[in-house]
Design a protein around this motif. Structure first.
Motif, PDB file in Angstrom:
ATOM      1  N   PHE A 210     -17.365 -17.247  48.919  1.00 17.08           N
ATOM      2  CA  PHE A 210     -16.551 -17.243  47.707  1.00 17.08           C
ATOM      3  C   PHE A 210     -15.303 -16.384  47.901  1.00 17.08           C
ATOM      4  CE2 PHE A 210     -20.433 -18.679  45.622  1.00 17.08           C
ATOM      5  CZ  PHE A 210     -19.948 -19.502  44.621  1.00 17.08           C
ATOM      6  N   LYS A 211     -14.217 -16.822  47.294  1.00 14.87           N
ATOM      7  CA  LYS A 211     -13.016 -15.995  47.192  1.00 14.87           C
ATOM      8  C   LYS A 211     -12.942 -15.491  45.763  1.00 14.87           C
ATOM      9  CE  LYS A 211     -10.510 -18.445  50.815  1.00 14.87           C
ATOM     10  NZ  LYS A 211      -9.281 -19.220  51.183  1.00 14.87           N
ATOM     11  N   ILE A 212     -12.126 -14.449  45.538  1.00 13.73           N
ATOM     12  CA  ILE A 212     -12.068 -13.841  44.208  1.00 13.73           C
ATOM     13  C   ILE A 212     -10.621 -13.673  43.762  1.00 13.73           C
ATOM     14  CG2 ILE A 212     -12.138 -11.489  45.141  1.00 13.73           C
ATOM     15  CD1 ILE A 212     -13.806 -10.708  42.624  1.00 13.73           C
ATOM     16  N   LEU A 213     -10.385 -13.871  42.480  1.00 14.35           N
ATOM     17  CA  LEU A 213      -9.080 -13.594  41.880  1.00 14.35           C
ATOM     18  C   LEU A 213      -9.318 -13.062  40.478  1.00 14.35           C
ATOM     19  CD1 LEU A 213      -8.352 -16.014  39.635  1.00 14.35           C
ATOM     20  CD2 LEU A 213      -8.012 -17.334  41.717  1.00 14.35           C
ATOM     21  N   LYS A 214      -8.300 -12.426  39.919  1.00 19.55           N
ATOM     22  CA  LYS A 214      -8.414 -11.834  38.586  1.00 19.55           C
ATOM     23  C   LYS A 214      -7.525 -12.584  37.613  1.00 19.55           C
ATOM     24  CE  LYS A 214      -8.327  -7.421  36.099  1.00 19.55           C
ATOM     25  NZ  LYS A 214      -8.013  -5.976  36.186  1.00 19.55           N
ATOM     26  N   ARG A 215      -8.117 -13.008  36.497  1.00 18.64           N
ATOM     27  CA  ARG A 215      -7.370 -13.636  35.417  1.00 18.64           C
ATOM     28  C   ARG A 215      -7.530 -12.758  34.177  1.00 18.64           C
ATOM     29  NH1 ARG A 215      -9.966 -19.607  35.926  1.00 18.64           N
ATOM     30  NH2 ARG A 215      -9.075 -20.230  37.932  1.00 18.64           N
ATOM     31  N   LYS A 216      -6.482 -12.064  33.819  1.00 14.63           N
ATOM     32  CA  LYS A 216      -6.537 -11.103  32.716  1.00 14.63           C
ATOM     33  C   LYS A 216      -7.661 -10.103  32.979  1.00 14.63           C
ATOM     34  CE  LYS A 216      -4.443 -14.221  29.344  1.00 14.63           C
ATOM     35  NZ  LYS A 216      -4.556 -14.876  28.019  1.00 14.63           N
ATOM     36  N   ASN A 217      -8.717 -10.097  32.147  1.00 19.29           N
ATOM     37  CA  ASN A 217      -9.809  -9.135  32.329  1.00 19.29           C
ATOM     38  C   ASN A 217     -11.061  -9.778  32.924  1.00 19.29           C
ATOM     39  OD1 ASN A 217      -8.319  -6.991  31.167  1.00 19.29           O
ATOM     40  ND2 ASN A 217      -8.831  -7.740  29.115  1.00 19.29           N
ATOM     41  N   ILE A 218     -10.885 -10.950  33.535  1.00 21.24           N
ATOM     42  CA  ILE A 218     -12.028 -11.676  34.088  1.00 21.24           C
ATOM     43  C   ILE A 218     -11.850 -11.854  35.593  1.00 21.24           C
ATOM     44  CG2 ILE A 218     -13.291 -13.870  34.062  1.00 21.24           C
ATOM     45  CD1 ILE A 218     -12.525 -14.180  31.152  1.00 21.24           C
ATOM     46  N   TYR A 219     -12.948 -11.685  36.342  1.00 22.69           N
ATOM     47  CA  TYR A 219     -12.944 -11.889  37.787  1.00 22.69           C
ATOM     48  C   TYR A 219     -13.562 -13.255  38.082  1.00 22.69           C
ATOM     49  CZ  TYR A 219     -12.065  -6.908  37.639  1.00 22.69           C
ATOM     50  OH  TYR A 219     -11.516  -5.675  37.363  1.00 22.69           O
ATOM     51  N   VAL A 220     -12.825 -14.054  38.810  1.00 24.16           N
ATOM     52  CA  VAL A 220     -13.250 -15.437  39.064  1.00 24.16           C
ATOM     53  C   VAL A 220     -13.569 -15.613  40.546  1.00 24.16           C
ATOM     54  CG1 VAL A 220     -12.599 -17.873  38.949  1.00 24.16           C
ATOM     55  CG2 VAL A 220     -11.776 -16.271  37.198  1.00 24.16           C
ATOM     56  N   LEU A 221     -14.806 -16.015  40.818  1.00 24.29           N
ATOM     57  CA  LEU A 221     -15.199 -16.370  42.180  1.00 24.29           C
ATOM     58  C   LEU A 221     -15.051 -17.878  42.315  1.00 24.29           C
ATOM     59  CD1 LEU A 221     -18.480 -14.303  42.717  1.00 24.29           C
ATOM     60  CD2 LEU A 221     -16.108 -13.548  42.725  1.00 24.29           C
ATOM     61  N   TYR A 222     -14.505 -18.340  43.438  1.00 23.50           N
ATOM     62  CA  TYR A 222     -14.335 -19.783  43.580  1.00 23.50           C
ATOM     63  C   TYR A 222     -14.506 -20.223  45.027  1.00 23.50           C
ATOM     64  CZ  TYR A 222      -9.623 -18.807  45.424  1.00 23.50           C
ATOM     65  OH  TYR A 222      -8.569 -18.357  46.182  1.00 23.50           O
TER      66      TYR A 222
END
Length: 280
Positions: free
Chosen positions: A137-149
């Motif tokens: 998984f890679k990770i990025l931040k959207r506002k206050n949420i961490y998204v693994l994709y």
């Protein structure tokens, strides 16, 4: 009627499975780890009534304190939840997808699966555990949420298998095969769709049967060689029986295609007998 999304289909398959008490606790842990927590109160929001009712039933089973201020949300006091024996396996990761996951529809031009977290530490724990199984998984931040994709087809397939969403996995594989066919007409001229559907059906039966004997603690009803073959097939569904026989030879196990076919028949008959016995 509008067709349901592939995410909906996977989540419906997840809640169709029967879970042991330990698995139910781990499922709840996965829900809480992907929900917003304020002052040790977990806020769960689900727009699908059936999904929220499933969580509410689990919460009631363990007599957890909660409030339902709106029709699509629950607030659970985590002070009442104890799961010291958490083993982060299938049920835990199923719950993570169930609560925070989404996947592109099978007909999309590109593939994408993601999981959302409010807590960076929990997100990184999942990344580390999944990497042990080569699901990166890679990770990025959207506002206050961490998204693994993940976007690689192989990783998405492996994840669906890891959460034991076998029916959805096979549907995804079938879509992938069909797309490969359409994109490579010349290379796949002699591709036999009927045979592929038959293989998909056989694999689906095997996955459900193998999962059954593991969940019901019936592995001791089979020989070491049979279990080694089942595990090999589980991890190599695309291999033919001839290929599996050759793979077993590396472990100095010599069996014919017919022998392996009988092993599958034995597994299927055993599960059918148990199911019939339990239904009486």
């Amino acid at each position: 009627m509008q067709e349901k999304s592939f995410s909906y289909v996977i989540k419906k398959e997840i809640i169709s499975k029967k879970l042991s008490k330990e698995e139910q606790l781990n499922f709840l842990s996965g829900i809480f780890d992907t929900s917003k927590v304020v002052n040790n109160v977990s806020y769960i929001i689900m727009n699908e009534k059936e999904n929220l009712e499933y969580i509410e039933n689990l919460i009631n089973k363990f007599e957890l304190k909660f409030e339902k201020n709106r029709s699509n949300s629950l607030a659970i006091n985590l002070d009442t939840f104890k799961n010291d024996k958490l083993i982060k396996q299938q049920a835990y990761f199923s719950a993570i997808f169930f609560n925070s996951g989404s996947i592109s529809n099978k007909s999309s031009s590109s593939y994408h699966l993601e999981l959302k977290f409010y807590d960076l530490q929990k997100a990184n724990e999942v990344i580390n555990i999944m990497s042990n199984y080569d699901i990166n998984f890679k990770i990025l931040k959207r506002k206050n949420i961490y998204v693994l994709y993940i976007k690689k087809i192989e990783n998405i397939c492996d994840f669906l298998r890891a959460i034991e969403a076998f029916d959805s996995y096979l549907k995804f594989e079938e879509t992938k095969i069909e797309r490969d066919f359409n994109n490579n007409v010349n290379r796949l001229t002699n591709f036999d769709f009927y045979n592929q559907e038959k293989i998909a059906s056989i694999n689906n039966d095997f996955l459900n049967n193998y999962d059954f004997i593991k969940r019901t603690n019936n592995l001791d009803m089979f020989s070491d060689v049979e279990l080694k073959f089942y595990e090999l097939k589980f991890n190599n569904l695309d291999l033919s029986l001839n290929d599996l026989a050759k793979a077993l030879e590396k472990s100095k196990i010599y069996r014919t295609k017919s022998s392996l076919s009988r092993y599958l028949e034995k597994l299927d008959n055993f599960v059918k007998k148990i199911v019939i016995k339990n239904s009486k």
